[in-house]
Design a protein around this motif. Structure first.
Motif, PDB file in Angstrom:
ATOM      1  N   LEU A 175     -26.491  84.504 -18.464  1.00 17.05           N
ATOM      2  CA  LEU A 175     -27.135  84.502 -16.933  1.00 17.05           C
ATOM      3  C   LEU A 175     -28.727  84.359 -16.905  1.00 17.05           C
ATOM      4  O   LEU A 175     -29.076  83.604 -15.808  1.00 17.05           O
ATOM      5  N   ALA A 176     -29.306  85.111 -17.755  1.00 16.85           N
ATOM      6  CA  ALA A 176     -30.942  84.851 -17.657  1.00 16.85           C
ATOM      7  C   ALA A 176     -31.305  83.428 -17.874  1.00 16.85           C
ATOM      8  O   ALA A 176     -32.351  83.008 -17.271  1.00 16.85           O
ATOM      9  N   SER A 179     -30.730  80.992 -15.268  1.00 19.78           N
ATOM     10  CA  SER A 179     -31.873  81.179 -14.327  1.00 19.78           C
ATOM     11  C   SER A 179     -33.052  80.215 -14.749  1.00 19.78           C
ATOM     12  O   SER A 179     -33.593  79.612 -13.572  1.00 19.78           O
ATOM     13  N   ALA A 183     -34.167  76.471 -12.253  1.00 18.03           N
ATOM     14  CA  ALA A 183     -35.468  77.152 -11.931  1.00 18.03           C
ATOM     15  C   ALA A 183     -35.976  76.411 -10.439  1.00 18.03           C
ATOM     16  O   ALA A 183     -36.523  77.108  -9.713  1.00 18.03           O
ATOM     17  N   ASP A 186     -34.312  78.043  -6.233  1.00 21.87           N
ATOM     18  CA  ASP A 186     -34.790  79.419  -6.071  1.00 21.87           C
ATOM     19  C   ASP A 186     -33.494  80.495  -5.974  1.00 21.87           C
ATOM     20  O   ASP A 186     -33.561  81.393  -6.548  1.00 21.87           O
ATOM     21  N   ALA A 189     -31.136  80.649  -9.234  1.00 20.15           N
ATOM     22  CA  ALA A 189     -31.991  81.206 -10.314  1.00 20.15           C
ATOM     23  C   ALA A 189     -32.138  82.612 -10.087  1.00 20.15           C
ATOM     24  O   ALA A 189     -31.921  83.507 -10.870  1.00 20.15           O
ATOM     25  N   ALA A 190     -32.617  82.990  -8.942  1.00 14.04           N
ATOM     26  CA  ALA A 190     -32.702  84.481  -8.331  1.00 14.04           C
ATOM     27  C   ALA A 190     -31.398  85.123  -8.574  1.00 14.04           C
ATOM     28  O   ALA A 190     -31.216  86.316  -8.871  1.00 14.04           O
ATOM     29  N   ASP A 191     -30.359  84.636  -8.109  1.00 13.02           N
ATOM     30  CA  ASP A 191     -28.816  85.434  -8.224  1.00 13.02           C
ATOM     31  C   ASP A 191     -28.490  85.498  -9.584  1.00 13.02           C
ATOM     32  O   ASP A 191     -28.158  86.451  -9.956  1.00 13.02           O
ATOM     33  N   ALA A 192     -28.731  84.383 -10.406  1.00 15.44           N
ATOM     34  CA  ALA A 192     -28.472  84.548 -11.762  1.00 15.44           C
ATOM     35  C   ALA A 192     -29.201  85.687 -12.596  1.00 15.44           C
ATOM     36  O   ALA A 192     -28.658  86.506 -13.457  1.00 15.44           O
ATOM     37  N   LEU A 193     -30.293  85.550 -12.415  1.00 18.61           N
ATOM     38  CA  LEU A 193     -31.265  86.568 -12.810  1.00 18.61           C
ATOM     39  C   LEU A 193     -30.968  88.097 -12.467  1.00 18.61           C
ATOM     40  O   LEU A 193     -31.053  89.037 -13.347  1.00 18.61           O
ATOM     41  N   GLU A 194     -30.619  88.184 -11.273  1.00 19.73           N
ATOM     42  CA  GLU A 194     -30.396  89.765 -10.578  1.00 19.73           C
ATOM     43  C   GLU A 194     -28.998  90.007 -11.397  1.00 19.73           C
ATOM     44  O   GLU A 194     -28.894  91.039 -11.648  1.00 19.73           O
ATOM     45  N   PRO A 402     -37.791  85.646 -16.598  1.00 19.24           N
ATOM     46  CA  PRO A 402     -36.794  85.379 -17.274  1.00 19.24           C
ATOM     47  C   PRO A 402     -36.550  85.264 -18.672  1.00 19.24           C
ATOM     48  O   PRO A 402     -35.860  85.584 -19.624  1.00 19.24           O
TER      49      PRO A 402
END
Length: 440
Positions: A175-176, A179, A183, A186, A189-194, A402
């Motif tokens: 997931l990181a 993201s 990139a 937004d 990417a933000a949802d995957a990093l979260e 990330p």
């Protein structure tokens, strides 16, 4: 499967049962020459996985050595992953010696080294390193609680847990890294990093909980440590002898008889305990006694329970600067005084000993309870888990990129892999396998 060292091209042999004399002895072989070795001694190869009656002859002279059972287990479905054979013979010293002599006279067959059968099982992927350590603990187990803990480890409980943790880390890493791939989008990417952070946070809590239980697991392996302190001639050695039910320490009327630490391993209600006799605490009369007193104080620092022994007819309080370990005052020589205390004992009459043993057992059970359920039971396990925990905590720091999150997750996975021998354990293999007997 891990690449095998070159030394494993040999076929190894060892006595796998207890030392002779015995009713039966089991001699085990493992390696590519196992089948032809069986033929050389039996004249035939028995059906796989079926014990067959055979007459064993020395291939050099055709002299009959013994009659017994031969068993052949072709690899990879064997304990070591190689071809394995066993000879079940009579357990006399001469029989065992003659069998080993005949076997090692064959080309490519040599005596096994300590732990070499288990080492081959590890390199063949039949066991992970945590299970290997559990097997070593099972062989060394003295109490029922230690047996249960070791059996769980040998059965792969820790290996399964580590595999699950590493799988969760892999998902978070994916997931990181996703993201990064999105990139330019937004929201994605933000949802995957979260999601990656959420997975790392859940895993951090699980590993932290396992570490909280690890102390009980380590102590269960090693034993509940009881240190007996007191002034000279307080009855420390007499108490240790009474608890051990044998003379492990010298007892005399002379003050300062005990100069060094004397340990005895006991089974208290199914829990292991290590009781340590020590030098009497006083102003030392010489360098040797002074060193004994220093060691006594140092051992008390690591104790789970300190028993301060004081004669009932001349009570002596414990020193103010004594260890911060839990302390219980015990009055000794109760048969010589009418005075009493919560714990008054006499090793001469046996008075109060049962109550003291019950007290120690209760404290041991409270300290070690839950150790059987711990999955991290060695200092090596704990240290690797702490490294993984630190990496996960770095990945959860707000604002970390990330790329760094993915890298910290990789480091956490690598640290956990060291527990089971998946990565970077070459420096500990020799130490671990050397603890085994030859036939393991």
């Amino acid at each position: 499967m891990i690449d095998r060292p070159e030394a494993q091209i040999d076929t190894i042999v060892a006595l796998a049962s207890g030392r002779p004399p015995a009713a039966i002895a089991v001699i085990r072989l493992s390696g590519s020459r196992a089948a032809e070795t069986v033929r050389a001694l039996c004249g035939r190869l028995p059906p796989p996985r079926r014990a067959s009656l055979a007459r064993f002859r020395d291939p050099r002279s055709s002299e009959v050595i013994d009659e017994g059972l031969a068993l052949y287990l072709p690899g990879p479905g064997s304990p070591t992953g190689e071809d394995v054979a066993e000879f079940h013979v009579h357990g006399g010293r001469a029989v065992v010696a003659a069998m080993l002599d005949a076997l090692t006279a064959l080309p490519g067959v040599r005596l096994a080294e300590s732990g070499e059968f288990t080492r081959r099982a590890f390199f063949a992927g039949r066991m992970d390193l945590a299970a290997v350590e559990g097997l070593a603990d099972l062989v060394a187990a003295d109490t029922d609680a230690q047996r249960r803990q070791a059996l769980a480890q040998a059965s792969g409980v820790l290996g399964a847990r580590v595999a699950l943790w590493r799988s969760q880390i892999l998902e978070a890493r994916a997931l990181a890294e996703a993201s990064l791939d999105f990139a330019d989008e937004d929201d994605v990417a933000a949802d995957a990093l979260e999601q990656a952070r959420a997975g790392a946070a859940a895993l951090r809590e699980e590993i932290a909980a396992a570490l909280d239980k690890s102390r009980g697991g380590e102590r269960l392996r090693e034993g509940f440590r009881v240190v007996v302190l007191g002034p000279p001639n307080a009855g420390k050695s007499s108490l240790v002898n009474a608890l051990a039910r044998r003379e492990v320490a010298i007892v005399t009327a002379e003050a300062g008889t005990t100069r060094d630490l004397i340990e005895v391993h006991l089974d208290l209600g199914g829990f292991p305990a290590i009781v340590t006799d020590t030098a009497g605490l006083r102003e030392a009369a010489g360098l040797v006694e002074a060193e004994g007193i220093r060691r006594a104080r140092a051992r008390a620092e690591d104790a789970d329970l300190v028993l301060w022994l004081s004669p009932a007819d001349a009570p002596t309080p414990p020193p103010a600067d004594l260890s911060e370990a839990p302390l219980q005052v015990v009055w000794t020589k109760a048969d010589l005084s009418a005075r009493s205390a919560p714990f008054s004992i006499s090793t001469h009459t046996g008075a109060g000993l049962a109550e003291l043993v019950a007290f120690i057992s209760h404290r041991a059970a409270a300290c070690l309870q839950g150790g059987e359920a711990a999955v991290l039971v060695r200092a090596r396990h704990r240290e690797a888990a702490e490294v993984a925990l630190g990496a996960l905590e770095r990945a959860l720091v707000p604002g970390v990129s990330p790329e760094l999150v993915a890298e910290d997750l990789r480091l956490a996975s690598e640290a956990l892999g060291r527990i089971v021998g998946a990565v970077g354990v070459e420096d500990v293999l020799g130490q671990i396998f050397s603890a085994f007997c030859i036939g393991k």
